[in-house]
Scaffold this motif. Structure first.
Motif, PDB file in Angstrom:
ATOM      1  N   PHE A 312     -19.271  73.766  34.707  1.00 14.32           N
ATOM      2  CA  PHE A 312     -18.564  73.485  35.961  1.00 14.32           C
ATOM      3  C   PHE A 312     -18.134  74.845  36.508  1.00 14.32           C
ATOM      4  O   PHE A 312     -17.046  75.334  36.227  1.00 14.32           O
ATOM      5  N   VAL A 313     -19.021  75.453  37.288  1.00 12.16           N
ATOM      6  CA  VAL A 313     -18.841  76.836  37.715  1.00 12.16           C
ATOM      7  C   VAL A 313     -17.570  77.019  38.522  1.00 12.16           C
ATOM      8  O   VAL A 313     -16.809  77.987  38.344  1.00 12.16           O
ATOM      9  N   GLU A 314     -17.296  76.091  39.444  1.00  9.59           N
ATOM     10  CA  GLU A 314     -16.150  76.240  40.349  1.00  9.59           C
ATOM     11  C   GLU A 314     -14.821  76.218  39.596  1.00  9.59           C
ATOM     12  O   GLU A 314     -13.822  76.776  40.081  1.00  9.59           O
ATOM     13  N   ALA A 315     -14.790  75.586  38.438  1.00  9.26           N
ATOM     14  CA  ALA A 315     -13.535  75.481  37.677  1.00  9.26           C
ATOM     15  C   ALA A 315     -13.493  76.477  36.521  1.00  9.26           C
ATOM     16  O   ALA A 315     -12.631  76.366  35.650  1.00  9.26           O
ATOM     17  N   SER A 316     -14.418  77.440  36.508  1.00  5.69           N
ATOM     18  CA  SER A 316     -14.481  78.427  35.431  1.00  5.69           C
ATOM     19  C   SER A 316     -14.165  79.813  35.972  1.00  5.69           C
ATOM     20  O   SER A 316     -14.329  80.081  37.163  1.00  5.69           O
ATOM     21  N   ASP A 317     -13.705  80.674  35.108  1.00 11.04           N
ATOM     22  CA  ASP A 317     -13.455  82.072  35.462  1.00 11.04           C
ATOM     23  C   ASP A 317     -13.977  82.938  34.324  1.00 11.04           C
ATOM     24  O   ASP A 317     -13.342  83.061  33.276  1.00 11.04           O
ATOM     25  N   THR A 331     -15.183  75.701  31.936  1.00  6.96           N
ATOM     26  CA  THR A 331     -15.102  74.251  32.093  1.00  6.96           C
ATOM     27  C   THR A 331     -16.511  73.678  32.143  1.00  6.96           C
ATOM     28  O   THR A 331     -17.412  74.251  32.761  1.00  6.96           O
ATOM     29  N   THR A 378     -12.404  71.884  28.868  1.00  9.97           N
ATOM     30  CA  THR A 378     -12.101  73.251  29.284  1.00  9.97           C
ATOM     31  C   THR A 378     -11.656  74.065  28.078  1.00  9.97           C
ATOM     32  O   THR A 378     -10.814  73.623  27.290  1.00  9.97           O
TER      33      THR A 378
END
Length: 643
Positions: A312-317, A331, A378
């Protein structure tokens, strides 16, 4: 006893083979069953003479190549049975033990211990009347020196678990929670703190070796007293569960585990190193304990639905910047491959390891379960909690389904950018190569990142090392900066190096030039005149404490409020509205004494032949009025004295 020798013994015992003596008159030949019963009785007596309590020992006759968890031998002990299961290599040899089962009360009460060297884990649980207990003790050998012990409330249907208690050990001693879990390599390097046994065709030797390995890597049996602290923690944790209100319904299971764990310890201690000396019988092992092998094997890799893990790229850093980020975050969404939608029917375990790129060394490992509300999972890691974290610029996140032994696995790259603090002036400007201080001066500094960005700083962690004992300093720490006041009680100027230390690391060195205190305003004690080759000499006698006066003139334009032209000659010309500095019109020299008490000469124009110095001054500058003044470097000034 070797296998050929065993065959020879059986040859003498079995009448049908024609090797035993013939029956006498009136005697009836014994059946093979009777002969076998006599042999077993004799073997049990012999074994009991070596280790009281040990009876017959049975070895599996047909080891199946590459079997992951085959029943390999059974040992009777005081009418109970200790069964051992092992991994068989491609040559049909016992590679190592994977499980043991202590069976009591006609198999109604079992204590199962399992060991998984490839993932450096072992665990223990009970089976009561065919039902697996919910209380599981798990050992996780993080590295050659670190062990984590968990007591779990385990759901065998879903594979999900809740941690009831956890205890950590460093070099066999209980310690606080680890900041990070570190595994040193793969395969043989990851196997506990024990030497992996070498497979052998000699079953006796294999049993002793693998049994020793199983004890060393398992649940801290009494045969390894160096692991006594771990055993004590296991018993303490079991006792705590037994007394917990929410587990009163599991009393039978917990009491059975407690009793049988102590019992198993005593068995292993009594037979350790002796098994190869027992008389044994090779046969095809069957019955309930054999059927249990497949069930135990399933616990390591339970059946999993057809799912896949999608980042889940948008929710990862994955680009960590300590200035702006608190943690690395990855995530994923668990996808049902049959529908393409998130899978939410049951939680699925995921293993995550943060690995140093190009190596198999994990600096942190964690196992979590997917959320049944949305299929999300996550993983978070604050990289500043890792030992010597600043040496890392990249990490690799490696993840896989739990139970797959990291095969297959997938990876994601992580970049790390840590704060590198530096010291600047309070306004953000760079610190000069050498700071100028007059004793008692205060200057304000702050810490920023190396690129100038503001950072959160606990200034209580900022300290100084001062290289010059003749320079005293006062440091006042605020929430956004710190004040630094330097003092010089000497009569001469001092230079010092100030090391700024933040979190026990020197981040910058400040060079400071510290002048003594200025003292009070100087005084002019007299004025005389003289003619000299340099011109009219206006000689001004003075006194000054502290650092004394500044004994020189100046050049160029000057703001009258500043210290330019510190020995100052003022003039008032005809028609002017005020006194002005005779800028660029005179020269100054200290002709006697020191800057604290002496005489300075102000040279201007030249003496006229036949006239004295004062008359020459008036002749050169008709109708001018003159005043003199001296000052120190703190701009403290004497009174103006009219000439």
């Amino acid at each position: 006893m070797s296998v050929p020798a065993m065959v020879l013994v059986l040859c003498f015992l079995v009448a049908a083979a024609g090797c035993s003596k013939k029956s006498g008159p009136g005697e009836q030949a014994k059946s093979q069953e009777e002969l076998l019963a006599e042999k077993r009785k004799a073997d049990a007596v012999y074994n009991n003479s070596i280790t009281p309590g040990v009876g017959n020992v049975y070895y599996e006759e047909k080891l199946i190549p590459n079997a992951p968890n085959q029943l390999v031998y059974k040992l009777t002990y005081n009418e109970d049975t200790l069964a051992a299961y092992g991994k068989i290599n491609g040559s049909g040899q016992l590679q190592y033990l994977t499980s043991t089962v202590l069976a009591k009360k006609g198999n109604a009460e079992l204590l199962v211990t399992e060991m998984f060297p490839e993932v450096s884990k072992s665990r223990m649980y009970s089976i009561i009347n065919g039902k697996k207990g919910k209380i599981v003790v798990e050992m996780n050998h993080i590295s050659q020196t670190r062990v984590a012990m968990y007591v779990l409330d385990f759901n065998w249907e879903t594979g999900a678990s809740t941690v009831i208690s956890q205890t950590y050990f460093e070099n066999g001693k209980q310690t606080a929670n680890f900041n990070s879990f570190k595994e040193t390599g793969e395969e043989k390097d990851r196997v506990y703190n024990c030497d992996e046994p070498q497979p052998s065709d000699d079953m006796n030797k294999s049993v002793d070796n693998t049994l020793d390995y199983f004890q060393c890597g398992g649940h801290a049996y009494d045969s390894y007293p160096a692991l006594a602290a771990i055993k004590a923690a296991i018993l303490k944790s079991i006792e705590a569960v037994k007394n917990a209100t929410q587990y009163q319904s599991s009393q039978q299971e917990v009491k059975s585990m407690e009793s049988n764990y102590n019992y198993l310890n005593s068995i292993f201690k009594s037979i350790s190193g002796k098994v190869s000396g027992y008389k044994f019988e090779k046969s095809i092992l069957a019955g309930y304990l054999r059927s249990l092998a497949a069930e135990i094997a399933e616990l390591k890799a339970k059946l999993r639905p057809d799912v896949s893990l999608k980042p889940f790229v948008e929710a990862s850093d994955l680009q960590y910047d300590e200035v702006t980020d608190n943690e690395i975050k990855l995530t994923f969404t668990l996808i049902d491959n049959s529908t393409g939608l998130p899978y939410t029917k049951k939680p699925i375990g995921i293993d995550m390891a943060f690995v140093i790129p190009g190596t198999s060394e994990a600096v942190y490992m964690e196992t979590k379960f997917t959320n049944t509300a949305n299929g999300l999972i996550t993983f978070k890691l604050d990289p500043t909690t890792l030992p010597e974290y600043e040496k890392y610029t990249n990490l690799t996140a490696r993840y896989a389904f739990s139970g797959d032994d990291w095969n297959p696995s997938a990876t994601r790259d992580i970049t790390l950018k840590f704060i590198k603090p530096k010291v600047v002036m309070a306004d953000g400007s760079a610190i000069p190569h050498q700071l100028m201080y007059t004793s008692g001066d205060k200057k304000v500094f702050k810490l920023v990142n190396e690129d100038g960005r503001d950072i959160v700083v606990n200034y209580n962690n900022v300290t100084l090392n001062n290289s010059n004992a003749k320079v005293r300093y006062t440091m006042m720490k605020g929430t956004s900066d710190f004040d630094l006041t330097l003092h010089n009680d000497e009569t001469t100027d001092q230079i010092t190096r100030l090391e700024v230390v933040y979190k026990n690391k020197i981040i910058q060195v400040i060079s400071a030039y510290v002048m003594p205190p200025c003292g009070s305003a100087p005084t002019i004690t007299g004025v005389t005149y003289d003619c000299s080759p340099s011109g009219i000499a206006i000689k001004v006698a003075f006194k000054a404490d502290g650092a004394g006066i500044l004994p020189y003139g100046g050049s160029g334009a000057c703001d009258m409020t500043e210290t330019c032209y510190p020995v100052r000659l003022y003039f008032f010309s005809p028609g002017a509205s005020q006194f002005e500095i005779a800028a660029n019109g005179y020269r100054v020299e200290l002709v006697s004494g020191t800057v604290n008490e002496g005489v300075i000469a102000i040279y201007i124009a030249g003496c006229i032949s036949g006239k004295g110095p004062r008359e020459s001054l008036d002749a050169n500058y008709p109708n001018y009025q003159w005043k003199v003044q001296v000052m120190n470097r703190c701009n403290k000034r004497s009174a103006m004295v009219s000439l």
